[in-house]
Motif scaffolding. Structure first.
Motif, PDB file in Angstrom:
ATOM      1  N   VAL A 297     -28.751  15.952 -25.373  1.00 40.40           N
ATOM      2  CA  VAL A 297     -29.364  15.389 -24.177  1.00 40.40           C
ATOM      3  C   VAL A 297     -29.133  13.889 -24.196  1.00 40.40           C
ATOM      4  O   VAL A 297     -29.213  13.249 -25.247  1.00 40.40           O
ATOM      5  CB  VAL A 297     -30.874  15.724 -24.107  1.00 40.40           C
ATOM      6  N   GLN A 298     -28.807  13.342 -23.040  1.00 38.52           N
ATOM      7  CA  GLN A 298     -28.566  11.908 -22.917  1.00 38.52           C
ATOM      8  C   GLN A 298     -29.840  11.216 -22.457  1.00 38.52           C
ATOM      9  O   GLN A 298     -30.359  11.506 -21.388  1.00 38.52           O
ATOM     10  CB  GLN A 298     -27.437  11.646 -21.922  1.00 38.52           C
ATOM     11  N   MET A 299     -30.350  10.305 -23.276  1.00 39.00           N
ATOM     12  CA  MET A 299     -31.517   9.486 -22.951  1.00 39.00           C
ATOM     13  C   MET A 299     -32.689  10.341 -22.467  1.00 39.00           C
ATOM     14  O   MET A 299     -33.142  10.229 -21.330  1.00 39.00           O
ATOM     15  CB  MET A 299     -31.158   8.431 -21.908  1.00 39.00           C
ATOM     16  N   SER A 300     -33.180  11.191 -23.351  1.00 41.10           N
ATOM     17  CA  SER A 300     -34.316  12.039 -22.990  1.00 41.10           C
ATOM     18  C   SER A 300     -35.584  11.229 -22.766  1.00 41.10           C
ATOM     19  O   SER A 300     -36.472  11.658 -22.028  1.00 41.10           O
ATOM     20  CB  SER A 300     -34.556  13.076 -24.087  1.00 41.10           C
ATOM     21  N   GLN A 301     -35.676  10.047 -23.391  1.00 39.77           N
ATOM     22  CA  GLN A 301     -36.865   9.212 -23.245  1.00 39.77           C
ATOM     23  C   GLN A 301     -36.471   7.754 -23.395  1.00 39.77           C
ATOM     24  O   GLN A 301     -35.392   7.428 -23.900  1.00 39.77           O
ATOM     25  CB  GLN A 301     -37.917   9.587 -24.286  1.00 39.77           C
TER      26      GLN A 301
ATOM     27  N   VAL B  61     -37.482  13.917 -20.661  1.00 35.38           N
ATOM     28  CA  VAL B  61     -36.744  14.818 -19.778  1.00 35.38           C
ATOM     29  C   VAL B  61     -35.695  15.514 -20.635  1.00 35.38           C
ATOM     30  O   VAL B  61     -34.769  14.874 -21.141  1.00 35.38           O
ATOM     31  CB  VAL B  61     -36.073  14.061 -18.624  1.00 35.38           C
ATOM     32  N   VAL B  62     -35.855  16.833 -20.808  1.00 37.26           N
ATOM     33  CA  VAL B  62     -34.989  17.557 -21.728  1.00 37.26           C
ATOM     34  C   VAL B  62     -34.945  19.031 -21.329  1.00 37.26           C
ATOM     35  O   VAL B  62     -35.938  19.578 -20.832  1.00 37.26           O
ATOM     36  CB  VAL B  62     -35.500  17.381 -23.186  1.00 37.26           C
TER      37      VAL B  62
ATOM     38  N   PRO C 257     -31.244   9.049 -17.230  1.00 38.00           N
ATOM     39  CA  PRO C 257     -32.004   9.845 -18.203  1.00 38.00           C
ATOM     40  C   PRO C 257     -31.891  11.341 -17.947  1.00 38.00           C
ATOM     41  O   PRO C 257     -31.767  11.803 -16.817  1.00 38.00           O
ATOM     42  CB  PRO C 257     -33.439   9.360 -17.975  1.00 38.00           C
ATOM     43  N   GLY C 258     -31.933  12.104 -19.045  1.00 41.65           N
ATOM     44  CA  GLY C 258     -32.106  13.544 -18.967  1.00 41.65           C
ATOM     45  C   GLY C 258     -30.884  14.364 -18.642  1.00 41.65           C
ATOM     46  O   GLY C 258     -31.014  15.522 -18.235  1.00 41.65           O
ATOM     47  N   GLN C 259     -29.674  13.844 -18.842  1.00 36.03           N
ATOM     48  CA  GLN C 259     -28.475  14.630 -18.567  1.00 36.03           C
ATOM     49  C   GLN C 259     -28.243  15.625 -19.709  1.00 36.03           C
ATOM     50  O   GLN C 259     -28.277  15.256 -20.878  1.00 36.03           O
ATOM     51  CB  GLN C 259     -27.254  13.719 -18.425  1.00 36.03           C
ATOM     52  N   SER C 260     -27.999  16.883 -19.351  1.00 37.33           N
ATOM     53  CA  SER C 260     -27.791  17.937 -20.347  1.00 37.33           C
ATOM     54  C   SER C 260     -26.302  18.106 -20.619  1.00 37.33           C
ATOM     55  O   SER C 260     -25.487  18.111 -19.693  1.00 37.33           O
ATOM     56  CB  SER C 260     -28.377  19.263 -19.860  1.00 37.33           C
TER      57      SER C 260
END
Length: 636
Positions: free
Chosen positions: A496-500, A221-222, A471-474
């Motif tokens: 990006v925070q915790m893209s995967q 998630v990015v 996950p996925g915070q921009s």
């Protein structure tokens, strides 16, 4: 050590302190380049931490990071060598030590674990991927529900996984879901997503129109199109070849934003990573590959502006990415991934990776520093950045039989340290740490975006969901600084925070952005969470942020970003310590000067009093003699 302050009232006192800093200690506040490449950097990572202490955990294969007990310190989730026990190791931000908080026994062999808050109680849980027999071809899954002190017994679910899933908020409701190749009958596997509520699977969404996900590949998630709205990145198996696709979130209409092929001529694909390596405000796609079957030609590609570029990294003929046979179990089942962090805090993210050194027949951790690519490097530059091997990091390089290397802020001071998992001949693993000992006075801003849930059963001080891994915070940082000798340049850095999650990607539940040597305020810090059906954009911008601080953001209420809760924790930098010392020394000198002046004035006063006293007695004596003479005259 950090200090918590009110985010709404921090600017006035900090401006006053900066003014004192400019007056008292001008040597430390000078015009310096914000993003510059220093050719004379010294060794940064050392085995010994403060007071010659060392960070070491035996029998610990790390699977995930997260704040289990909500004490604002990120902990480590690991399994033992046998693979039947999960341990929670609590960290300490004052000393490089870690202690066991709890253990959980698993009826099988654990292959992965994903840490997140799956039931919305703001307490960190663990989803465990395991097999009851080593020869099983698919994974089973189950929950360990956390209460900040211990785990529940394993609660298996009646679904099976062909590949390791990743965490995702598929519909933007702050509940963490699982995306992967999933089946409910042990036979038919399709791309799908498990959505959880009340500690059960509330729905199983299958994507029938989507090609199968490629095994041992990246699903993430990015934000790909730089609109601060998280997108879904998938690696699919298209006609027995990998293909990358980007879909719009929330995943309701399966709207395809873009698709593209990997670079040509690649024999082995490893896991993708996403970072803003050229500091232009846009995330790039990094892909480590092997150009031949024995990986003797190992390369790293970057995709920017819709085209692939080969990074001219000089690995030489002695270094290559390891093959499956080069690593012990369970690492022989997991693809290689690059770990990203800006360890020197210059604004350009760096890398660390495990590579095979052929001459020593050993796997070692290689630190790769982000540098500008130009003619001075004697490189054929196809991209404006490259990465150079830090051969002077001897403590890191001498750790042979390395199976895993990752960045991790051990002391929670904003400086990314390094953790390396070392395999011993006795079939034992030891997780060892290396302290980031930067001597330059550089600055950073650390951002952690939590979920919108709060702990209803906790005390007021513990209500914030510090244990959540969202996950996925921009995140985007913008500020004005000096770059390449040009003053007042507007700089944008994205992250990006915790893209995967899963597959030992070990991404951290926070983002550290380097600010270089400038102590100026960060002009704008923008945070966005994955969208939901009610709002396309969930974005909040903060202005005039203090450097060397950590901002913790709780996006609640979720659909009203103006009312999101935030906390600021300030970590004093070396410059502030130097300023305090200089200020104290200045005050001491002033006190000494005043004392000397007062002492000299006292001596002068004493001298004047003595002169006055002598003058008085002389006058009195003269007056007595005159009166005596006059009396004698009268008598005669």
């Amino acid at each position: 050590m950090s200090y918590e302050i009110n985010l709404g009232h921090h600017r006035s006192w900090f401006r006053a302190f900066l003014l004192i800093n400019l007056i008292v200690n001008p040597i430390y506040v000078r015009s310096t380049d914000f993003l510059s490449d220093n050719d004379e950097q010294k060794r940064v990572f050392h085995r010994d931490f403060n007071n010659n202490q060392q960070f070491s955990i035996s029998d610990c294969i790390p699977f995930a990071f997260g704040d289990f007990n909500a004490d604002k310190i990120v902990d480590i989730f690991c399994r033992n060598i046998q693979g039947d026990t999960i341990r929670v190791m609590l960290n300490n931000d004052r000393t490089p030590t870690s202690k066991v908080q709890c253990n959980a026994t698993i009826p099988g062999i654990v292959y992965d674990a994903l840490a997140a808050d799956y039931d919305g109680d703001s307490k960190l849980d663990l989803f465990v991927m395991y097999k009851t027999r080593p020869d099983e071809t698919v994974y089973r899954g189950g929950f360990l529900w956390g209460n900040r002190e211990t785990f529940s017994n394993l609660q298996p679910i009646n679904y099976y996984f062909q590949t390791i899933p990743t965490t995702i908020d598929i519909n933007g409701d702050s509940y963490v879901d699982l995306l992967g190749m999933i089946s409910n009958d042990y036979v038919n596997y399709k791309p799908g997503c498990l959505i959880f509520h009340n500690r059960t699977v509330s729905s199983f969404a299958q994507f029938n129109n989507l090609d199968d996900l490629l095994p041992n590949a990246t699903q993430a998630v990015v934000d790909f199109n730089n609109d601060l709205v998280a997108d879904l990145f998938l690696t699919i198996n298209h006609k027995n070849k990998p293909k990358f696709r980007v879909y719009e979130l929330p995943l309701i209409d399966m709207k395809l934003l873009s698709e593209y092929d990997p670079p040509p001529g690649v024999a082995i694909y490893h896991l993708s990573t996403f970072a803003d390596i050229d500091a232009d405000g846009t995330l790039e796609h990094l892909l480590p590959v092997c150009m031949n079957s024995d990986c003797s030609d190992s390369q790293i590609y970057v995709r920017d502006n819709d085209q692939w570029s080969l990074l001219p990294i000089k690995f030489g003929g002695d270094l290559r990415f390891p093959l499956k046979d080069d690593l012990p179990s369970p690492f022989d089942r997991i693809p290689i991934s690059l770990k990203i962090a800006d360890y020197n805090l210059d604004g350009y993210p760096d890398m660390i990776a495990v590579m095979k050194q052929n001459s020593l027949n050993a796997t070692i951790a290689i630190l790769l520093q982000n540098r500008a690519c130009n003619n001075d490097n004697n490189l054929h530059c196809t991209y404006n950045r490259t990465f150079t091997l830090r051969t002077d990091e001897t403590d890191v390089l001498l750790t042979d039989n390395a199976t895993l290397a990752v960045f991790f802020d051990v002391l929670e001071n904003g400086y990314p340290d390094v953790l390396i998992l070392q395999a011993h001949s006795s079939n034992d693993y030891e997780l060892i740490g290396f302290q980031n000992s930067l001597v330059q006075d550089v600055h950073f801003i650390k951002v952690m975006v939590l979920s919108s849930f709060s702990c209803d059963t906790c005390s007021h001080q513990e209500r914030l969901p510090y244990g959540n891994n969202q996950p996925g915070q921009s995140i985007k940082m913008e500020t004005i600084t000096t770059i390449d000798g040009i003053k007042d340049s507007w700089i944008q850095l994205s992250a990006v925070q915790m893209s995967q999650a899963g597959q030992l990607t070990l991404e951290l539940p926070y983002v550290i952005i380097g600010l270089g040597a400038t102590p100026n305020f960060v002009e704008k810090l923008t945070v966005a969470v994955p969208p939901n059906g009610q709002s396309v954009k969930l974005v909040r911008t903060y202005t005039q942020m203090i450097p060397n601080s950590q901002i913790v953001i709780v996006p609640s209420p979720l659909t009203n970003p103006d009312k999101w809760h935030s906390e600021l924790f300030v970590t004093p930098s070396r410059m502030i310590i130097h300023t305090g010392i200089a200020l104290g020394a200045t005050l001491l000198v002033i006190a000494i000067v005043l004392a000397v002046f007062q002492y000299r004035e006292k001596i002068q006063d004493d001298r004047e009093r003595k002169l006055q006293s002598q003058r008085f007695h002389y006058d009195a004596l003269c007056g007595t003699e005159i009166r005596s003479a006059r009396d004698k005259v009268y008598e005669n």
